[in-house]
Enzyme design. Structure first.
Site, short mmCIF file in Angstrom:
data_model
loop_
_atom_site.label_atom_id
_atom_site.label_comp_id
_atom_site.label_asym_id
_atom_site.label_seq_id
_atom_site.Cartn_x
_atom_site.Cartn_y
_atom_site.Cartn_z
N ASN A 49 36.70 29.67 46.97
CA ASN A 49 37.78 30.26 47.76
C ASN A 49 38.19 29.42 48.97
OD1 ASN A 49 36.79 33.75 47.23
ND2 ASN A 49 38.23 32.46 46.10
N ASP A 57 38.87 41.82 42.19
CA ASP A 57 40.00 40.93 41.94
C ASP A 57 41.32 41.70 42.04
OD1 ASP A 57 41.34 38.62 41.30
OD2 ASP A 57 41.01 38.79 39.14
#
Length: 242
Positions: free
Chosen positions: A64, A16
């Site tokens: 995503n 991340d």
């Protein structure tokens, strides 16, 4: 029984912070993703050097797809580039590639690349690199339940055989040990729909560094935190038990 383990067999990482890394430097998010790929290469190399048998990387989640199309296209392009550039080296180093996640809605060229990576490296045994691509843990469990329910409805398996172990054998990760350690970079403190079933007894380490800055030192720091803990699996600590 002493469940203390000093060295993890399986490490999973939520990578991340690419976008925030780029934003902090006034760069496009695409540059952050490209630097993130370099961090992937270093993480795979470090895991091999540290003797970690299984490394799972959360490369692209099923959520995503909600990102801007330009960014999704960039990520797909980076995946293609990574496989075309790095697959031969991974194979040479004895790394087996295993991909988890749904594939039905992937384009034919992406599916073909993922299958190529798995087929080429299938017999390798030195290390397993698990790529979580188009992956969501709830979706994984739902797909496993559908497979089990289909077998039950067809009379292939009796009700009493539908145990947790049986469901586990129908997950994308069948045959892969549960992660001992899950690392998340960027300082966020959540799993984000990653390996929810498999993480039942995992240790967690949350690092403040953004993914492009994740290097060997950060990896070793996470391993050191893991090594300092006692894994009890619901039992008592050694001190209390004694």
């Amino acid at each position: 029984m002493d469940h203390t383990v000093r060295h993890p067999q399986h490490v999973a990482i939520i990578m991340d912070g690419n976008g925030r890394w780029a934003h902090a430097r006034g760069l496009p998010r695409s540059i952050g993703h490209r630097r993130g790929v370099e961090a992937v290469r270093q993480a795979v190399r470090t895991a091999g050097e540290l003797g970690i048998d299984y490394l799972t990387l959360f490369a692209f989640s099923s959520e995503n797809w909600r990102r801007p199309q330009e960014e999704v296209d960039e990520l797909m392009g980076l995946l293609k580039h990574f496989i075309r550039r790095d697959l031969a080296d991974l194979h040479k180093e004895g790394v087996r590639v295993r991909v988890i996640g749904a594939r039905d809605n992937l384009s034919a060229d992406i599916r073909s690349l993922l299958e190529e990576a798995e087929n080429l490296t299938r017999a390798n045994e030195r290390q397993t690199l698990v790529v979580a691509f188009n992956y969501g843990a709830r979706d994984e469990v739902a797909r496993a339940v559908r497979r089990v329910a289909t077998k039950f409805a067809a009379g292939e398996v009796p009700l009493e055989a539908l145990t947790a172990d049986y469901l586990d054998s129908h997950l994308d990760t069948a045959g892969i040990p549960d992660p001992d350690l899950i690392i998340r970079t960027s300082g966020e403190l959540r799993l984000s729909n990653f390996l929810l079933w498999q993480a039942a007894y995992s240790e967690f380490v949350f690092l403040p560094c953004l993914w492009p800055d994740f290097d060997r030192k950060a990896f070793e720091e996470a391993i050191a935190q893991y090594a300092s803990r006692e894994r009890r699996y619901g039992g008592l600590s050694r001190e209390i038990a004694s």
